[in-house]
Design a protein around this motif. Structure first.
Motif, PDB file in Angstrom:
ATOM      1  N   LEU A 191       9.396  -0.112  -9.540  1.00 57.70           N
ATOM      2  CA  LEU A 191      10.282   1.048  -9.564  1.00 57.70           C
ATOM      3  C   LEU A 191      11.449   0.840 -10.531  1.00 57.70           C
ATOM      4  CD1 LEU A 191      10.333   2.049  -5.790  1.00 57.70           C
ATOM      5  CD2 LEU A 191       9.077   3.126  -7.667  1.00 57.70           C
ATOM      6  N   ALA A 192      11.603  -0.366 -11.015  1.00 61.31           N
ATOM      7  CA  ALA A 192      12.528  -0.640 -12.117  1.00 61.31           C
ATOM      8  C   ALA A 192      11.709  -0.880 -13.379  1.00 61.31           C
ATOM      9  CB  ALA A 192      13.388  -1.856 -11.819  1.00 61.31           C
ATOM     10  N   THR A 193      12.151  -0.360 -14.490  1.00 57.70           N
ATOM     11  CA  THR A 193      11.417  -0.536 -15.742  1.00 57.70           C
ATOM     12  C   THR A 193      11.879  -1.759 -16.510  1.00 57.70           C
ATOM     13  OG1 THR A 193      12.978   0.946 -16.853  1.00 57.70           O
ATOM     14  CG2 THR A 193      10.953   1.931 -15.983  1.00 57.70           C
ATOM     15  N   GLU A 194      13.127  -2.174 -16.279  1.00 57.29           N
ATOM     16  CA  GLU A 194      13.663  -3.364 -16.951  1.00 57.29           C
ATOM     17  C   GLU A 194      14.880  -3.855 -16.185  1.00 57.29           C
ATOM     18  OE1 GLU A 194      16.002  -2.447 -20.684  1.00 57.29           O
ATOM     19  OE2 GLU A 194      14.855  -0.560 -20.512  1.00 57.29           O
ATOM     20  N   TRP A 195      15.266  -5.122 -16.429  1.00 50.48           N
ATOM     21  CA  TRP A 195      16.423  -5.695 -15.769  1.00 50.48           C
ATOM     22  C   TRP A 195      16.977  -6.820 -16.627  1.00 50.48           C
ATOM     23  CZ3 TRP A 195      11.482  -5.423 -13.838  1.00 50.48           C
ATOM     24  CH2 TRP A 195      10.721  -6.590 -13.870  1.00 50.48           C
ATOM     25  N   LYS A 196      18.252  -7.104 -16.402  1.00 49.43           N
ATOM     26  CA  LYS A 196      18.928  -8.119 -17.206  1.00 49.43           C
ATOM     27  C   LYS A 196      20.132  -8.660 -16.441  1.00 49.43           C
ATOM     28  CE  LYS A 196      20.911  -8.853 -21.852  1.00 49.43           C
ATOM     29  NZ  LYS A 196      22.053  -9.656 -21.382  1.00 49.43           N
ATOM     30  N   ILE A 206       6.025  -8.022 -12.666  1.00 56.12           N
ATOM     31  CA  ILE A 206       6.060  -6.961 -13.667  1.00 56.12           C
ATOM     32  C   ILE A 206       6.957  -5.826 -13.163  1.00 56.12           C
ATOM     33  CG2 ILE A 206       3.775  -7.505 -14.611  1.00 56.12           C
ATOM     34  CD1 ILE A 206       2.634  -5.212 -12.907  1.00 56.12           C
ATOM     35  N   PRO A 207       7.309  -4.886 -14.027  1.00 56.17           N
ATOM     36  CA  PRO A 207       8.127  -3.752 -13.575  1.00 56.17           C
ATOM     37  C   PRO A 207       7.434  -2.926 -12.497  1.00 56.17           C
ATOM     38  CG  PRO A 207       8.186  -3.935 -15.964  1.00 56.17           C
ATOM     39  CD  PRO A 207       7.144  -4.897 -15.493  1.00 56.17           C
ATOM     40  N   THR A 231       0.819  -1.211   0.000  1.00 54.28           N
ATOM     41  CA  THR A 231       0.000   0.000   0.000  1.00 54.28           C
ATOM     42  C   THR A 231       0.854   1.262   0.000  1.00 54.28           C
ATOM     43  OG1 THR A 231      -0.131  -0.282   2.413  1.00 54.28           O
ATOM     44  CG2 THR A 231      -2.034  -1.022   1.102  1.00 54.28           C
ATOM     45  N   MET A 232       1.762   1.369   0.962  1.00 53.15           N
ATOM     46  CA  MET A 232       2.560   2.591   1.119  1.00 53.15           C
ATOM     47  C   MET A 232       3.865   2.570   0.330  1.00 53.15           C
ATOM     48  SD  MET A 232       2.071   3.525   5.164  1.00 53.15           S
ATOM     49  CE  MET A 232       2.531   1.913   5.799  1.00 53.15           C
ATOM     50  N   TYR A 233       4.267   1.385  -0.098  1.00 52.97           N
ATOM     51  CA  TYR A 233       5.587   1.239  -0.710  1.00 52.97           C
ATOM     52  C   TYR A 233       5.519   0.493  -2.038  1.00 52.97           C
ATOM     53  CZ  TYR A 233       6.808   2.349   4.117  1.00 52.97           C
ATOM     54  OH  TYR A 233       6.910   2.955   5.346  1.00 52.97           O
ATOM     55  N   ASP A 234       6.598   0.598  -2.777  1.00 52.49           N
ATOM     56  CA  ASP A 234       6.797  -0.183  -4.001  1.00 52.49           C
ATOM     57  C   ASP A 234       8.138  -0.892  -3.903  1.00 52.49           C
ATOM     58  OD1 ASP A 234       4.487   0.761  -5.526  1.00 52.49           O
ATOM     59  OD2 ASP A 234       5.550   2.678  -5.678  1.00 52.49           O
ATOM     60  N   GLY A 235       8.275  -1.956  -4.690  1.00 50.42           N
ATOM     61  CA  GLY A 235       9.563  -2.609  -4.870  1.00 50.42           C
ATOM     62  C   GLY A 235      10.089  -2.325  -6.261  1.00 50.42           C
ATOM     63  N   LEU A 236      11.302  -2.748  -6.537  1.00 53.99           N
ATOM     64  CA  LEU A 236      11.821  -2.623  -7.897  1.00 53.99           C
ATOM     65  C   LEU A 236      10.962  -3.448  -8.857  1.00 53.99           C
ATOM     66  CD1 LEU A 236      15.687  -2.891  -7.322  1.00 53.99           C
ATOM     67  CD2 LEU A 236      14.311  -0.826  -7.649  1.00 53.99           C
ATOM     68  N   THR A 237      10.524  -4.600  -8.393  1.00 58.43           N
ATOM     69  CA  THR A 237       9.600  -5.438  -9.149  1.00 58.43           C
ATOM     70  C   THR A 237       8.327  -5.592  -8.326  1.00 58.43           C
ATOM     71  OG1 THR A 237      10.579  -7.441  -8.203  1.00 58.43           O
ATOM     72  CG2 THR A 237      11.444  -6.693 -10.331  1.00 58.43           C
ATOM     73  N   MET A 238       7.226  -5.911  -8.995  1.00 55.10           N
ATOM     74  CA  MET A 238       5.960  -6.034  -8.284  1.00 55.10           C
ATOM     75  C   MET A 238       5.090  -7.088  -8.955  1.00 55.10           C
ATOM     76  SD  MET A 238       4.302  -2.366  -9.549  1.00 55.10           S
ATOM     77  CE  MET A 238       4.114  -1.946  -7.870  1.00 55.10           C
ATOM     78  N   TRP A 239       3.981  -7.428  -8.309  1.00 55.04           N
ATOM     79  CA  TRP A 239       3.061  -8.445  -8.823  1.00 55.04           C
ATOM     80  C   TRP A 239       1.934  -7.811  -9.622  1.00 55.04           C
ATOM     81  CZ3 TRP A 239       4.693 -13.248  -8.602  1.00 55.04           C
ATOM     82  CH2 TRP A 239       5.602 -13.610  -7.604  1.00 55.04           C
ATOM     83  N   ASP A 240       1.593  -8.424 -10.729  1.00 54.27           N
ATOM     84  CA  ASP A 240       0.424  -8.009 -11.500  1.00 54.27           C
ATOM     85  C   ASP A 240      -0.809  -8.596 -10.818  1.00 54.27           C
ATOM     86  OD1 ASP A 240      -1.588  -7.457 -13.278  1.00 54.27           O
ATOM     87  OD2 ASP A 240      -0.605  -8.342 -15.025  1.00 54.27           O
ATOM     88  N   LEU A 241      -1.628  -7.737 -10.234  1.00 54.68           N
ATOM     89  CA  LEU A 241      -2.794  -8.171  -9.467  1.00 54.68           C
ATOM     90  C   LEU A 241      -4.099  -7.759 -10.158  1.00 54.68           C
ATOM     91  CD1 LEU A 241      -1.422  -7.092  -5.976  1.00 54.68           C
ATOM     92  CD2 LEU A 241      -1.356  -9.372  -7.000  1.00 54.68           C
TER      93      LEU A 241
END
Length: 539
Positions: free
Chosen positions: A72-77, A69-70, A49-59
């Motif tokens: 706070l990060a838009t892509e990673w490799k 899904i992306p 609710t209050m925070y985000d991670g670099l990656t997150m779940w599509d809910l």
């Protein structure tokens, strides 16, 4: 009830503010300082609710599997030359609730808060619920303002999934509080700063802290400046209320004191629906098990005993009776049709004669019972109805010559004990523990329980399983950066764990929640988590 009413009533504001009131199963508000406690219920309510991670779940879907899904990060490799290193590109234009910018420095600072003991912001109280969920992450390094390099101690294809558990807080907000804090030394000042931060938090999430009363309520308001405009909340204010007792939650909903409750009392489902309220549910990647001790002297070291317990439970009877349909029988961590199911040879089902035969072969019978003790909770995140369900198992297993003793403790204490393991005095002589687990990703579903190196204090191999085959398959899956090859190895691992009867598999949660017909727009995903952003309140 009158006392509870005074706790949960929220005044109407002159500007006709819309308010959503939710009764949680937790006995207290999960920690608000960035890394919640109280299991994944904490992540659901005070993390996502209050925070985000670099990656997150599509809910967003009720029918499709929830995937990473992306955020706070838009892509990673992963680095082609060194597969212990990952490059993450960060999302531009994001600000924390205090107005300061999100950037690579913030990511490094947040990694250090749980991994770098020399960092001023290091907080040991946040380590257990974080580092154990991303055990290979070693460090973070800034490449430029919008790029970071994360380093793992070994090649790990699971790392981007694990990072959904690292919530990014505002370093600037913490620093202000640290400079104001009093303390005999830097460590004491740091602890004081985190305590102050918990009362006035700042993340980047779709909800902002408005009012916090420990053990009573947390009030969140929508973040109009959230970076994903499609997920700016449609409700002005959300009030979270601890209500650990199922009947009390149900009464609060039926009397109009709250609009939404987690895990309604199953025997009240007909009344809830008959009075016009909605029951939302969906099969979740979430397992209700017993986890066995495998240390020397444990009664569960005999595979015949482990298999007998799994064959002695009438899961359909539990579903149709006590739980009023609010579960799916578990025959492993994953069911047929899931890409990680595999082809186990041991078929978990209700077969009382086969269970009794195995127990007799192991030396037990009507005149010689096997004494076992399980540690469980009276309520809590994902625990469903732990005490009645364990009493059901107690009676069922008695028919297979088990003498089951229950050690019932508070949920958050049980969760803490889970990380300490069976060898710790906190196990109180138990040789099994009943902590539910999310099975959304490989690490959470399988690795943290089955890999020998995940024994406490590293992660949640509570019973100290040490099976070379499991370790080999974990390594195979972790080092497979091709999705198909990784899935094949995970299916082999799951099948091997079922064939070994590694757990007593009982139920999959369906995440039942009951809500007022005024609650609109809610999507119940195939996930332990939910997105509160699209929820609105009708007049």
């Amino acid at each position: 009830m009158l006392a509870m009413a005074s706790t949960v009533m929220v005044p109407l504001h002159a500007n006709a503010e819309t308010v959503l009131r939710i009764g949680m199963t937790a006995a207290d508000i999960p920690r608000t300082l960035g890394q919640p406690d109280q299991g994944f219920e904490g992540n659901r309510f005070t993390g996502l609710t209050m925070y985000d991670g670099l990656t997150m779940w599509d809910l967003s879907s009720a029918t499709k599997a929830s995937v990473v899904i992306p955020g706070l990060a838009t892509e990673w490799k992963v680095d082609d030359a060194d597969k212990t290193k990952w490059i993450f590109k960060l999302r531009p234009g994001v600000t924390f609730h205090d107005g300061t910018p999100f950037n690579a420095d913030a990511v490094v600072w947040n990694v250090d808060k749980v991994l770098n003991k020399d960092a001023p912001q290091f907080d040991a109280s946040q380590v257990g619920v974080t580092a154990s969920r991303m055990p290979t992450l070693v460090s973070a390094r800034k490449i430029d303002d919008m790029t970071v390099e994360l380093t793992a101690k070994e090649p790990d294809s699971f790392l981007p999934i694990n990072l959904t558990n690292l919530f990014i807080v505002s370093p600037s907000k913490w620093q202000v509080l640290y400079e104001r804090a009093e303390g005999a030394d830097a460590k004491a000042k740091s602890q004081a700063a985190w305590a102050a931060f918990a009362k006035d938090a700042a993340g980047t999430g779709p909800w902002k802290m408005a009012k916090f009363t420990p053990r009573e309520r947390l009030e969140l308001v929508k973040n109009d400046n959230y970076w994903d405009k499609a997920r700016v909340p449609k409700t002005d204010r959300m009030v979270l209320l601890p209500m650990p007792e199922a009947n009390a939650r149900t009464a609060a909903l039926l009397s109009g004191q709250v609009d939404w409750i987690e895990a309604p009392a199953p025997d009240a489902v007909k009344e809830i629906e008959g009075r016009g309220f909605k029951i939302e549910k969906n099969e979740q990647p979430h397992v209700w098990p017993w986890q066995f001790s495998r240390i020397e002297g444990s009664p569960w070291n005999d595979i015949r005993v482990r298999k007998a317990a799994n064959l002695c439970i009438d899961r359909e009877g539990l579903r149709d009776g006590l739980l009023a349909g609010l579960m799916v029988p578990a025959t492993g961590t994953f069911e047929p049709g899931h890409p990680w199911r595999g082809n186990p040879s041991f078929q978990i089902k209700y077969d009382l004669p086969a269970a009794q035969k195995l127990m007799k072969e192991a030396g037990f019978g009507p005149d010689k019972k096997l004494s076992v003790k399980v540690q469980t909770s009276a309520s809590g995140s994902g625990q469903m109805l732990p005490l009645p369900m364990n009493e059901y198992l107690q009676q069922a297993l008695a028919e297979c010559y088990f003498d089951v003793k229950l050690d019932v403790i508070e949920w958050n204490t049980l969760f803490t004990n889970w990380r300490r393991g069976v060898k710790d005095p906190s196990a109180n002589g138990a040789n099994a523990t009943n902590v539910t687990y999310a099975a959304m990703d490989p690490f959470f579903a399988l690795v943290r329980f089955l890999q020998s190196s995940m024994a406490p204090p590293v992660s949640n191999n509570w019973g100290y399983i040490n099976n070379p085959k499991f370790d080999e398959l974990v390594k195979k899956a972790r080092t497979s950066f091709d999705a198909a090859e990784r899935d094949k190895a995970l299916a082999e691992l799951n099948a091997a764990s079922i064939d070994d009867a590694a757990f007593l598999y009982v139920a999959h949660d369906v995440g039942p929640r009951a809500m007022s017909p005024k609650v609109k727009g809610f999507v119940q995903p195939k996930s332990w988590f939910v997105d509160f952003s699209p929820v609105s309140m009708a007049p």
